[in-house]
Design a protein around this motif. Structure first.
Motif, PDB file in Angstrom:
ATOM      1  N   GLN A 182       0.855  -1.187   0.000  1.00 25.59           N
ATOM      2  CA  GLN A 182       0.000   0.000   0.000  1.00 25.59           C
ATOM      3  C   GLN A 182       0.891   1.237   0.000  1.00 25.59           C
ATOM      4  O   GLN A 182       2.045   1.169   0.425  1.00 25.59           O
ATOM      5  CB  GLN A 182      -0.915   0.012   1.228  1.00 25.59           C
ATOM      6  CG  GLN A 182      -0.158  -0.029   2.550  1.00 25.59           C
ATOM      7  CD  GLN A 182      -1.076  -0.276   3.731  1.00 25.59           C
ATOM      8  OE1 GLN A 182      -2.147   0.305   3.810  1.00 25.59           O
ATOM      9  NE2 GLN A 182      -0.653  -1.140   4.640  1.00 25.59           N
ATOM     10  N   PRO A 183       0.387   2.361  -0.494  1.00 25.40           N
ATOM     11  CA  PRO A 183       1.224   3.574  -0.519  1.00 25.40           C
ATOM     12  C   PRO A 183       1.473   4.114   0.879  1.00 25.40           C
ATOM     13  O   PRO A 183       0.568   4.153   1.712  1.00 25.40           O
ATOM     14  CB  PRO A 183       0.405   4.553  -1.361  1.00 25.40           C
ATOM     15  CG  PRO A 183      -1.003   4.067  -1.259  1.00 25.40           C
ATOM     16  CD  PRO A 183      -0.928   2.577  -1.120  1.00 25.40           C
ATOM     17  N   GLU A 229       0.791  10.025  -0.198  1.00 22.29           N
ATOM     18  CA  GLU A 229       0.012  10.303  -1.393  1.00 22.29           C
ATOM     19  C   GLU A 229       0.095  11.784  -1.756  1.00 22.29           C
ATOM     20  O   GLU A 229       0.014  12.648  -0.885  1.00 22.29           O
ATOM     21  CB  GLU A 229      -1.447   9.916  -1.109  1.00 22.29           C
ATOM     22  CG  GLU A 229      -2.423  10.179  -2.219  1.00 22.29           C
ATOM     23  CD  GLU A 229      -3.848   9.801  -1.826  1.00 22.29           C
ATOM     24  OE1 GLU A 229      -4.680   9.674  -2.741  1.00 22.29           O
ATOM     25  OE2 GLU A 229      -4.124   9.657  -0.609  1.00 22.29           O
ATOM     26  N   THR A 230       0.270  12.045  -3.041  1.00 19.74           N
ATOM     27  CA  THR A 230       0.172  13.400  -3.566  1.00 19.74           C
ATOM     28  C   THR A 230      -1.160  13.538  -4.283  1.00 19.74           C
ATOM     29  O   THR A 230      -1.427  12.801  -5.238  1.00 19.74           O
ATOM     30  CB  THR A 230       1.312  13.713  -4.544  1.00 19.74           C
ATOM     31  OG1 THR A 230       2.568  13.574  -3.876  1.00 19.74           O
ATOM     32  CG2 THR A 230       1.188  15.144  -5.070  1.00 19.74           C
ATOM     33  N   ILE A 231      -1.994  14.452  -3.822  1.00 19.95           N
ATOM     34  CA  ILE A 231      -3.294  14.693  -4.461  1.00 19.95           C
ATOM     35  C   ILE A 231      -3.180  16.003  -5.229  1.00 19.95           C
ATOM     36  O   ILE A 231      -2.992  17.071  -4.642  1.00 19.95           O
ATOM     37  CB  ILE A 231      -4.425  14.763  -3.428  1.00 19.95           C
ATOM     38  CG1 ILE A 231      -4.405  13.519  -2.525  1.00 19.95           C
ATOM     39  CG2 ILE A 231      -5.782  14.886  -4.123  1.00 19.95           C
ATOM     40  CD1 ILE A 231      -5.375  13.572  -1.380  1.00 19.95           C
ATOM     41  N   HIS A 255       0.447   8.578   4.901  1.00 21.17           N
ATOM     42  CA  HIS A 255      -0.429   7.522   5.404  1.00 21.17           C
ATOM     43  C   HIS A 255       0.218   6.814   6.589  1.00 21.17           C
ATOM     44  O   HIS A 255      -0.468   6.249   7.435  1.00 21.17           O
ATOM     45  CB  HIS A 255      -0.750   6.514   4.306  1.00 21.17           C
ATOM     46  CG  HIS A 255      -1.606   7.061   3.205  1.00 21.17           C
ATOM     47  ND1 HIS A 255      -2.772   7.751   3.444  1.00 21.17           N
ATOM     48  CD2 HIS A 255      -1.465   7.030   1.855  1.00 21.17           C
ATOM     49  CE1 HIS A 255      -3.328   8.119   2.307  1.00 21.17           C
ATOM     50  NE2 HIS A 255      -2.546   7.710   1.325  1.00 21.17           N
ATOM     51  N   TYR A 281       9.447  10.651   0.395  1.00 20.39           N
ATOM     52  CA  TYR A 281       8.475  11.664   0.808  1.00 20.39           C
ATOM     53  C   TYR A 281       9.023  13.066   0.536  1.00 20.39           C
ATOM     54  O   TYR A 281       8.347  13.920  -0.050  1.00 20.39           O
ATOM     55  CB  TYR A 281       8.133  11.500   2.290  1.00 20.39           C
ATOM     56  CG  TYR A 281       6.993  12.376   2.761  1.00 20.39           C
ATOM     57  CD1 TYR A 281       5.696  11.879   2.820  1.00 20.39           C
ATOM     58  CD2 TYR A 281       7.196  13.702   3.140  1.00 20.39           C
ATOM     59  CE1 TYR A 281       4.631  12.682   3.242  1.00 20.39           C
ATOM     60  CE2 TYR A 281       6.146  14.506   3.559  1.00 20.39           C
ATOM     61  CZ  TYR A 281       4.864  13.988   3.606  1.00 20.39           C
ATOM     62  OH  TYR A 281       3.824  14.795   4.014  1.00 20.39           O
TER      63      TYR A 281
END
Length: 298
Positions: free
Chosen positions: A8-9, A12-14, A75, A148
């Motif tokens: 799983q990540p 996250e970059t949104i 996360h 990150y």
């Protein structure tokens, strides 16, 4: 050692459909996915281990990509890895092997048990049952910490290249300051490393948004900004960094870690802050000390 986040990540970059302003929102401490291996290593229960979280901060700033600015969010939890520290800020008492001189083992944060890999959570509760291996630290730092920061640097570089300016808003929450009802206790603390990481008019604008909503705002005390603010805030090179600390009592129950009745109001206020920052000429504000439009902030 295989990553605890192999399936799983870890972050996250949104991104927005269209970037409308040179702002990057970063939520490094709101992660709440606790790997099973990590939980097996801790002596704390599921609620106690979460006391270091900036719980729900990513939710509070979640409208940023919809309004035109990217959001980077962790996360992984802060108790597992703190990317708001130097990369190798480690406590030698936590490891089964000796640490060489390449590690920073003597910082005040390490002494407090709050290095890159924390030794304790809130109220000085020890996290681990046994000592860790250096391979474990390398897995977290080389596999998650460095990627990150590479993602954060990429976002700031894109803003700087596209707009001639980049503004990092480092998003955090804090335990309630002044638990015994002191009237002067702040609801919001803005950290710009005592005026060195962000143009003062930009900080003034952010403060105005909060004070117009009736909140008490302090600057740099007790939080002046951590590693991210200090490292990336270079106003002389067009990169500004401001840390925002929100008192948790405003939006959550600090004991049960559940959202309270104030959550929606705080989120709406932060939406207003994001819209204000996106709608103003930040380049002029940062470069020339443009006068703040209080009506726009309110």
């Amino acid at each position: 050692m295989r990553s605890d986040y192999w399936d799983q990540p870890a972050f996250e970059t949104i991104r927005p459909r269209r970037v409308l302003a040179p702002i990057v929102f970063n939520s490094p401490h709101s992660g709440r996915i606790y790997p099973a291996r990590f939980m097996a290593m801790t002596r704390l229960d599921h609620l106690s281990i979460r006391q270091s979280e900036d719980a729900f901060v990513d939710d509070l700033f979640s409208r940023a990509p919809h309004l035109g600015a990217p959001l980077l969010r962790a996360h992984f939890p802060r108790a597992y890895l703190d990317v708001n520290r130097e990369p190798w800020e480690l406590d030698p008492t936590m490891f089964s092997e000796p640490l060489s001189d390449r590690f920073n083992t003597s910082s005040p944060r390490v002494a407090a048990g709050l290095g890159t890999l924390a030794r304790v959570v809130a109220e000085n509760k020890p996290i681990y049952r046994e000592r860790l291996s250096l391979d474990d630290a390398r897995m977290r730092i080389e596999g998650i910490y460095h990627p990150y920061h590479a993602a954060l640097q990429k976002l700031l570089g894109e803003s700087l290249g596209g707009f001639g300016l980049a503004v990092l808003i480092d998003c955090h929450s804090m335990p309630r300051v002044g638990r015994h009802g002191e009237r002067a206790a702040p609801d919001i603390v803005l950290g710009d490393r005592y005026g060195t990481t962000c143009a003062t008019p930009l900080v003034d604008l952010v403060e105005t948004v909060f004070t117009a909503a009736g909140l008490r705002v302090a600057r740099n005390r007790p939080y002046a900004g951590g590693f991210c603010t200090r490292t990336y805030g270079r106003p002389q090179h067009g990169v500004h960094a401001l840390q925002i600390e929100i008192s948790r009592h405003l939006y959550m129950n600090e004991v049960t870690l559940e959202k309270n009745a104030g959550f929606d109001a705080v989120k709406a206020l932060l939406d207003r802050l994001i819209q204000t920052l996106i709608g103003i000429d930040l380049l002029a504000l940062a470069s020339h000390g443009a006068r703040i439009d209080r009506a726009a902030a309110e």
